[in-house]
Scaffold this active site. Structure first.
Site, PDB file in Angstrom:
ATOM      1  N   ARG A   1     -11.037   5.376   9.034  1.00  0.00           N
ATOM      2  CA  ARG A   1      -9.990   4.835   8.169  1.00  0.00           C
ATOM      3  C   ARG A   1      -9.011   4.011   9.002  1.00  0.00           C
ATOM      4  O   ARG A   1      -8.676   4.411  10.117  1.00  0.00           O
ATOM      5  CB  ARG A   1      -9.238   5.969   7.461  1.00  0.00           C
TER       6      ARG A   1
ATOM      7  N   TYR B   1       0.832  -1.204   0.000  1.00  0.00           N
ATOM      8  CA  TYR B   1       0.000   0.000   0.000  1.00  0.00           C
ATOM      9  C   TYR B   1       0.869   1.256   0.000  1.00  0.00           C
ATOM     10  O   TYR B   1       0.646   2.199  -0.772  1.00  0.00           O
ATOM     11  CB  TYR B   1      -0.940   0.008   1.212  1.00  0.00           C
TER      12      TYR B   1
ATOM     13  N   ARG C   1       1.679   8.364  13.035  1.00  0.00           N
ATOM     14  CA  ARG C   1       1.311   9.516  13.854  1.00  0.00           C
ATOM     15  C   ARG C   1      -0.142   9.927  13.686  1.00  0.00           C
ATOM     16  O   ARG C   1      -0.718  10.582  14.552  1.00  0.00           O
ATOM     17  CB  ARG C   1       2.227  10.709  13.559  1.00  0.00           C
TER      18      ARG C   1
ATOM     19  N   PHE D   1      15.568  19.216  -1.219  1.00  0.00           N
ATOM     20  CA  PHE D   1      14.220  18.725  -1.499  1.00  0.00           C
ATOM     21  C   PHE D   1      13.995  17.359  -0.867  1.00  0.00           C
ATOM     22  O   PHE D   1      12.925  17.093  -0.307  1.00  0.00           O
ATOM     23  CB  PHE D   1      14.024  18.647  -3.017  1.00  0.00           C
TER      24      PHE D   1
END
Length: 456
Positions: A266, A209, A256, A326
């Site tokens: 969910r 997932y 978290r 980044f």
């Protein structure tokens, strides 16, 4: 190919200006959007909101991190895409706009395409018999000039309603960028469709997932870095390391966000983990189940930590400063967040955040590999001090922490030299940006007010 912006240092060109551009029409007028990139970004932006101590109100509304000449050289539709970027993202908007040259535009469009795909997946009002084909076929919409979707009720529906603007700028990108974005969009859409009704059961399911919703993002970004020639081809070819970059962030966010997710119905914590300690994952929120809850939490944190050696290996390959920043900043935010979450009852009682000052320091320090390794070593040591003698996952936790310490304390003599912008310099640049935006916002408001008065 989208024209590259000039290579003016971003810290000297962070002046903001309001971009009053009318989006290319497709259905209703764009609506105001709220920030948040589902799981790939949500946890980091909400945990830290790193520059909020310097950020004026509405800092991210209609803003772009470009010098004025760069903005003026962009097409109207490209400027519209950056408006959407700033409206739908907080954490990623700043670091995307700090990337060098044409890579900046490619990553911006990549983000917006995946944001649109994600908005379809998130919209619970779209029936499955309609949503599944949309997710599977979404990559084909990139080549359909007028495709848009006006039936979404999600807060980020604007990227679907004005998708022709985004797809136009996608088609303006160089072929090597288009191939990457289309491929990742296709693979992610198929994976999202698979997990619409499938539960995250085993730990392997959790990995799969997270691969679909974040690992593929890491792989796609790595291929874009290499396609831009700012990074070596090996960065784009090593999909295992790139996948780990995404999985580490994704698992941190899932861990978290336990309370928020369960309250909204969910479940992203894998059943293989939580079923060892409770009959229902929601039971962890009950005070009497705290010991079991912490055991499951620590098991998942330990699983997430196994990706850190790959993160260190990946970052050590990067050569371009803007790409390094980044990639590095979200990773150090993630390990700081995991350190805060480990063995922390607040995960089951409220919102777990790292301190804002701590987050600002991390952003300013994580500009070279030596600093990143020091940060990783620091937070892994913090976790080590929290490991309980009775924790069921203690041995696994100690083993992975020992490996992380080894990777983060190896001889750094072979590391390449990379410019390290001093915290004082970056602080001055951020403050200058905030003050400049306040001035520009005030000026824009005055102009708007005058226009309104004239129109009455």
């Amino acid at each position: 190919m989208a024209g590259a912006c000039c290579k003016c240092p971003v810290s000297l060109s962070v002046f903001k200006r309001s971009l009053s551009v009318a989006p290319r029409g497709c259905g209703s007028a764009p609506r105001s959007l709220l920030p948040g990139f589902r799981r790939g970004e949500r946890g980091l932006q909400e945990a830290a909101r790193p520059s909020s101590v310097l950020r004026p109100a509405n800092f991210y509304r209609h803003t772009a991190y470009f010098c004025l000449s760069c903005q003026e050289s962009m097409s109207e539709t490209l400027r519209t895409c950056y408006v959407y970027l700033n409206q739908t993202s907080r954490s990623f908007a700043a670091v995307i706009q700090a990337l060098d040259g044409e890579l900046r535009h490619a990553v911006c469009i990549f983000y917006l395409v995946l944001r649109a795909l994600d908005t379809v997946e998130d919209d619970m009002t779209i029936p499955l018999d309609k949503k599944v084909p949309m997710l599977n076929d979404f990559h084909t919409y990139l080549y359909q000039d007028e495709w848009c979707f006006n039936e979404s009720h999600e807060k980020d529906r604007q990227v679907l309603e004005d998708f022709p603007t985004i797809s136009l700028e996608f088609r303006n990108l160089a072929q090597e960028y288009r191939e990457v974005i289309s491929d990742i969009c296709h693979r992610m859409g198929v994976g999202m469709a698979e997990y619409l009704e499938k539960k995250v059961g085993s730990m392997n399911d959790w990995d799969q997932y997270c691969h679909y919703v974040a690992g593929l993002v890491g792989i796609g970004l790595s291929r874009l870095f290499s396609a831009s020639q700012l990074e070596d081809p090996e960065v784009g070819r090593d999909t295992e390391l790139a996948n780990s970059m995404g999985l580490f962030l994704q698992k941190t966010n899932i861990i978290r966000d336990y309370l928020e997710d369960t309250q909204e119905g969910r479940v992203f914590w894998p059943k293989e983990a939580w079923s060892q300690f409770a009959a229902r994952v929601e039971d962890f929120a009950q005070p009497e189940n705290l010991e079991s809850a912490l055991s499951c939490l620590n098991l998942l944190v330990t699983d997430a930590l196994r990706h850190v050696p790959d993160v260190i290996a990946y970052l050590s390959r990067l050569r371009n400063q803007s790409v390094f920043n980044f990639c590095a900043i979200p990773q150090v935010m993630a390990i700081a967040t995991l350190s805060t979450c480990y063995n922390n009852p607040m995960v089951f009682q409220g919102v777990v955040k790292i301190r804002k000052g701590q987050a600002v320091t991390l952003m300013m320090d994580a500009t070279n590999m030596r600093a990143v390794q020091t940060i990783v070593a620091q937070y892994s040591q913090e976790i080590l001090h929290k490991v309980s003698l009775t924790d069921p996952t203690r041995d696994k936790t100690l083993n992975i922490l020992a490996l992380i310490q080894e990777k983060s304390t190896l001889s750094q003599s072979s590391l390449p030299s990379r410019t390290h912008l001093s915290p004082m310099y970056l602080s001055a640049a951020m403050l200058l940006a905030a003050l400049s935006w306040q001035y520009l916002s005030t000026t824009a408001a005055q102009v708007q007010g005058t226009g309104d008065m004239q129109g009455q």
